[in-house]
Design a protein around this motif. Sequence first.
Motif, PDB file in Angstrom:
ATOM      1  N   CYS A   1       0.836  -1.209   0.000  1.00  0.00           N
ATOM      2  CA  CYS A   1       0.000   0.000   0.000  1.00  0.00           C
ATOM      3  C   CYS A   1       0.869   1.256   0.000  1.00  0.00           C
ATOM      4  O   CYS A   1       0.561   2.239  -0.690  1.00  0.00           O
TER       5      CYS A   1
ATOM      6  N   LEU B   1       2.070   1.875  -3.479  1.00  0.00           N
ATOM      7  CA  LEU B   1       1.035   2.435  -4.352  1.00  0.00           C
ATOM      8  C   LEU B   1       0.875   3.933  -4.111  1.00  0.00           C
ATOM      9  O   LEU B   1       0.820   4.731  -5.056  1.00  0.00           O
ATOM     10  N   ILE B   2       0.811   4.308  -2.836  1.00  0.00           N
ATOM     11  CA  ILE B   2       0.625   5.725  -2.510  1.00  0.00           C
ATOM     12  C   ILE B   2       1.864   6.535  -2.895  1.00  0.00           C
ATOM     13  O   ILE B   2       1.770   7.609  -3.502  1.00  0.00           O
TER      14      ILE B   2
ATOM     15  N   HIS C   1       2.254   6.988  -6.627  1.00  0.00           N
ATOM     16  CA  HIS C   1       1.223   7.897  -7.142  1.00  0.00           C
ATOM     17  C   HIS C   1       1.603   9.354  -6.892  1.00  0.00           C
ATOM     18  O   HIS C   1       1.402  10.222  -7.754  1.00  0.00           O
ATOM     19  N   LEU C   2       2.181   9.609  -5.732  1.00  0.00           N
ATOM     20  CA  LEU C   2       2.498  10.990  -5.363  1.00  0.00           C
ATOM     21  C   LEU C   2       3.828  11.472  -5.934  1.00  0.00           C
ATOM     22  O   LEU C   2       3.958  12.650  -6.295  1.00  0.00           O
TER      23      LEU C   2
ATOM     24  N   SER D   1      -4.930   5.684  -5.528  1.00  0.00           N
ATOM     25  CA  SER D   1      -3.570   5.875  -6.044  1.00  0.00           C
ATOM     26  C   SER D   1      -3.491   5.662  -7.553  1.00  0.00           C
ATOM     27  O   SER D   1      -2.409   5.664  -8.133  1.00  0.00           O
ATOM     28  N   ARG D   2      -4.650   5.437  -8.169  1.00  0.00           N
ATOM     29  CA  ARG D   2      -4.783   5.379  -9.626  1.00  0.00           C
ATOM     30  C   ARG D   2      -3.892   4.327 -10.277  1.00  0.00           C
ATOM     31  O   ARG D   2      -3.215   4.589 -11.267  1.00  0.00           O
TER      32      ARG D   2
END
Length: 250
Positions: A62, A65-66, A69-70, A248-249
């Motif tokens: 997780c 993913l975050i 994404h950022l 997070s697309r």
Amino acid sequence: MTTGRMAPSAARTWPFLAGFVAAERRLGERARAAGRLPAFAYEFLRFGMKQGWACLFGGLICALLIGTHLFYPADAPLTRYDFLTLAAILIQVALLALGMESWEEAKVIPLYHVVGTAMEIFKTGIGSWIYPEASWLRIMGVPLFTGFMYASIGSYIARVWRLFDFRFTRHPPLVFTLPLAGAIYVNFFSHHSMADLRAGLFIATGVLFGGTIVHFQVWRVHRRMPLLLGFVLVAGFIWLAENIGTASRV
């Protein structure tokens, strides 16, 4: 189901934690000697730490993913999806090398990865969702990192079972649970073209496991709760993780 005698610590399963067992036990004895409130607080904290340790692989996925994404650069020569796949593999290798995961747990991950990837191939094939970003490491439109999201669940189950020493009262026999599990998987694939039986399967699960009690050991004694409540809690956290993936697309 209670006992005042401490069972062998499950932490010894992981070399990374084995060195802390004696110190943790001394801390627990101090909390116990200090009274009921400190003992309760210690057991509550111990429960959270055990759950956190069980979620280690899933939590790292997780975070990946975050984080990507950022912060992952859009013009990087390695696509984000491929980076996620390679990073997940490196995490797995690192956990084994550092003694933070056992080989028994690692054996579960490929099974969940294969099943999860197959489910993703089916869902993307019928248009339920897509993975829009480019990648080389994919099968039929499904990036390979997605299998690790399913593997996170397998890792959690393997670890939490050992950490909490699960035992069950009035658990239904396999002659009933296996057909139910099979029907759930069949409905996953068939409900797009046939009747959706989810409501009936929920009812069947409630009837079958309605009287089942799970006993779990946080500290000195086995606590208990209805297994259906455990199902709801675990499903809630899986739903949260899925929404993290959506946000997070990936």
